[in-house]
Scaffold this motif. Structure first.
Motif, PDB file in Angstrom:
ATOM      1  N   GLN A  65       2.327   1.483  -3.617  1.00  0.00           N
ATOM      2  CA  GLN A  65       1.319   2.018  -4.522  1.00  0.00           C
ATOM      3  C   GLN A  65       1.203   3.534  -4.399  1.00  0.00           C
ATOM      4  OE1 GLN A  65      -3.061   1.631  -3.690  1.00  0.00           O
ATOM      5  NE2 GLN A  65      -3.021   0.339  -5.504  1.00  0.00           N
ATOM      6  N   GLN A  99      -4.427  -1.910  -9.482  1.00  0.00           N
ATOM      7  CA  GLN A  99      -4.050  -0.725 -10.262  1.00  0.00           C
ATOM      8  C   GLN A  99      -4.346  -0.926 -11.737  1.00  0.00           C
ATOM      9  OE1 GLN A  99      -0.492   1.748  -9.309  1.00  0.00           O
ATOM     10  NE2 GLN A  99       0.290   0.994 -11.256  1.00  0.00           N
ATOM     11  N   VAL A 116      -2.754  -6.999   3.070  1.00  0.00           N
ATOM     12  CA  VAL A 116      -3.005  -5.835   2.232  1.00  0.00           C
ATOM     13  C   VAL A 116      -3.287  -6.297   0.807  1.00  0.00           C
ATOM     14  CG1 VAL A 116      -0.548  -5.526   1.734  1.00  0.00           C
ATOM     15  CG2 VAL A 116      -2.098  -3.598   1.476  1.00  0.00           C
ATOM     16  N   ALA A 161      -5.715   3.685  -8.999  1.00  0.00           N
ATOM     17  CA  ALA A 161      -5.330   2.671  -8.021  1.00  0.00           C
ATOM     18  C   ALA A 161      -6.304   2.613  -6.859  1.00  0.00           C
ATOM     19  CB  ALA A 161      -3.927   2.959  -7.495  1.00  0.00           C
ATOM     20  N   ALA A 197      -2.486  -6.447  -9.850  1.00  0.00           N
ATOM     21  CA  ALA A 197      -2.825  -6.457  -8.429  1.00  0.00           C
ATOM     22  C   ALA A 197      -1.683  -7.059  -7.640  1.00  0.00           C
ATOM     23  CB  ALA A 197      -4.115  -7.234  -8.187  1.00  0.00           C
ATOM     24  N   SER A 209      -7.555   2.647   3.802  1.00  0.00           N
ATOM     25  CA  SER A 209      -7.941   2.474   2.406  1.00  0.00           C
ATOM     26  C   SER A 209      -7.487   3.698   1.628  1.00  0.00           C
ATOM     27  CB  SER A 209      -9.461   2.312   2.277  1.00  0.00           C
ATOM     28  OG  SER A 209      -9.917   1.223   3.043  1.00  0.00           O
ATOM     29  N   ILE A 218       0.827  -1.202   0.000  1.00  0.00           N
ATOM     30  CA  ILE A 218       0.000   0.000   0.000  1.00  0.00           C
ATOM     31  C   ILE A 218       0.868   1.261   0.000  1.00  0.00           C
ATOM     32  CG2 ILE A 218      -0.319   0.401   2.502  1.00  0.00           C
ATOM     33  CD1 ILE A 218      -3.377   0.660   1.807  1.00  0.00           C
ATOM     34  N   THR A 275      -3.756  -4.458  -3.172  1.00  0.00           N
ATOM     35  CA  THR A 275      -3.740  -3.263  -4.018  1.00  0.00           C
ATOM     36  C   THR A 275      -4.096  -3.671  -5.446  1.00  0.00           C
ATOM     37  OG1 THR A 275      -1.374  -3.448  -4.537  1.00  0.00           O
ATOM     38  CG2 THR A 275      -1.994  -2.125  -2.611  1.00  0.00           C
ATOM     39  N   GLY A 326      -6.410   0.608  -2.874  1.00  0.00           N
ATOM     40  CA  GLY A 326      -5.646  -0.192  -1.927  1.00  0.00           C
ATOM     41  C   GLY A 326      -6.323  -0.252  -0.579  1.00  0.00           C
ATOM     42  N   HIS A 327      -6.182  -1.385   0.091  1.00  0.00           N
ATOM     43  CA  HIS A 327      -6.710  -1.529   1.447  1.00  0.00           C
ATOM     44  C   HIS A 327      -5.774  -2.441   2.230  1.00  0.00           C
ATOM     45  CE1 HIS A 327      -9.521  -1.764   4.785  1.00  0.00           C
ATOM     46  NE2 HIS A 327      -9.323  -3.073   4.797  1.00  0.00           N
ATOM     47  N   GLY A 328      -5.446  -2.036   3.442  1.00  0.00           N
ATOM     48  CA  GLY A 328      -4.537  -2.845   4.234  1.00  0.00           C
ATOM     49  C   GLY A 328      -4.725  -2.650   5.721  1.00  0.00           C
TER      50      GLY A 328
END
Length: 336
Positions: free
Chosen positions: A113, A192, A188, A201, A171, A227, A110, A190, A203-205
């Motif tokens: 990214q 894109q 996590v 993009a 991803a 996020s 994340i 991601t 993303g979540h982690g």
């Protein structure tokens, strides 16, 4: 004659399978800066890029399969200090038509990214950088306080899988066991899309409590969830970036960064405007400007400027209100 031809073919095939390469590269970055009124003038390392050295290698195993390794160490050029060899990544992996899988210490996907959606890749005057620990949001962490949260730059014991590129879509999934009974694992995802001048993009982690504890081992630090959404477009004459984060650590907090990079004949000019909602419902706003002057493909001079409408009190590790702080610096960067 036939045996000779077969032996030669076998030898050539073995040589092809054994093709490998190892590279040594890095950068040295030094600047002189003043991070605010009343602050001393300091020599700082890593304000245009990190000062680091990297050893990386790849071996062609045949059939499109490759083995690789990566060891990168960030150091302070002004003092020579490094916490450990491989502090910025040390992993081994395989890559091929299936994508790439790496195991070891590596960048948090994340964070990686987010780098593509911030002007100047988060760097600038110390204390004004876009990505960092998060102003007013992480009182248990010291370091480079950023307007947006970095989610943890590197993750220990991490397994990452990156997909191939499918018509611009890709991803990455990251997972790291806590290795401590009762502590949750890091995870996590991601995604894109990059095609031509456009990049988008998501993303979540999560960064579990075990990764953000301070020296006092406080038990009331919750798991960090974050996020983010990023958009970038290259207009040719300028590249614009936007990054939004929803940070659920301690209290819901929204932050965003608007950036622009303009290439000029001698280098590039960049600017970034960031804002973040603090835990007490106040907000902090940061403006950054910079210029890079390229002396060659590997060496550039740079100037950084930053100003924010609130200050950071180092002794108490908290924000103070209504006190504008301005900093500036000048440096040189050389890559090898």
């Amino acid at each position: 004659m036939k045996k000779t031809v077969i032996a030669l073919a076998t030898l050539l095939a073995s040589a092809a399978y054994a093709q490998s390469s190892v590279t040594f590269s890095g950068a040295v970055d030094m600047s002189i800066e003043k991070s605010g009124s009343g602050q001393p003038v300091k020599l700082e390392s890593g304000r245009s890029s990190n000062t680091f050295f990297r050893i990386a290698g790849v071996e062609d195993l045949g059939g499109g399969l490759k083995a690789n390794f990566f060891i990168q160490t960030v150091v302070s050029a002004d003092t020579g200090f490094s916490s450990s060899v491989g502090n910025d990544g040390s992993f081994v992996g395989l890559s091929g038509g299936f994508g790439a899988i790496n195991v070891g210490k590596s960048l948090n996907p994340i964070f990686l990214q987010a780098l593509a959606y911030t002007a100047n890749n988060t760097k600038g005057v110390s204390g004004f950088a876009t990505l960092g620990d998060g102003l007013g949001d992480q009182p248990f962490l010291a370091g480079d306080k950023g307007t947006l949260n970095n989610g943890g730059v590197t993750v220990n014991n991490q397994i990452t899988y990156s997909t191939p590129n499918f018509s611009g879509f890709s991803a990455t999934v990251g997972y790291a066991p806590s290795e401590v009974k009762g502590n949750k694992n890091h995870q996590v995802v991601t995604v894109q899309y990059a095609n031509g001048p456009l990049m988008v993009a998501l993303g979540h982690g999560t960064r579990p409590r075990s990764l953000v504890l301070d020296a006092t081992n406080a038990t009331n630090v919750p798991d960090e969830m974050m996020s983010q959404v990023g958009v970038a477009y290259d207009f040719g004459v300028a590249r614009a970036t936007f990054l939004f984060q929803k940070d659920r650590n301690y209290a819901d907090s929204n932050a965003y960064s608007l950036g622009v990079t303009v290439p000029v004949s001698t280098g590039s000019i960049w600017a970034s405007f960031d804002t973040r909602q603090l835990a007490n419902d106040e907000s902090v706003k940061v403006l950054q400007l910079g210029y890079k002057h390229f002396l060659s493909k590997r060496t550039h001079l740079y100037a950084n400027f930053g100003t924010r409408d609130k200050s950071w009190d180092t002794p108490t590790n908290t924000m103070t209100t209504d006190k504008r702080v301005t900093g500036y610096g000048f440096g040189i960067n050389h890559t090898f």
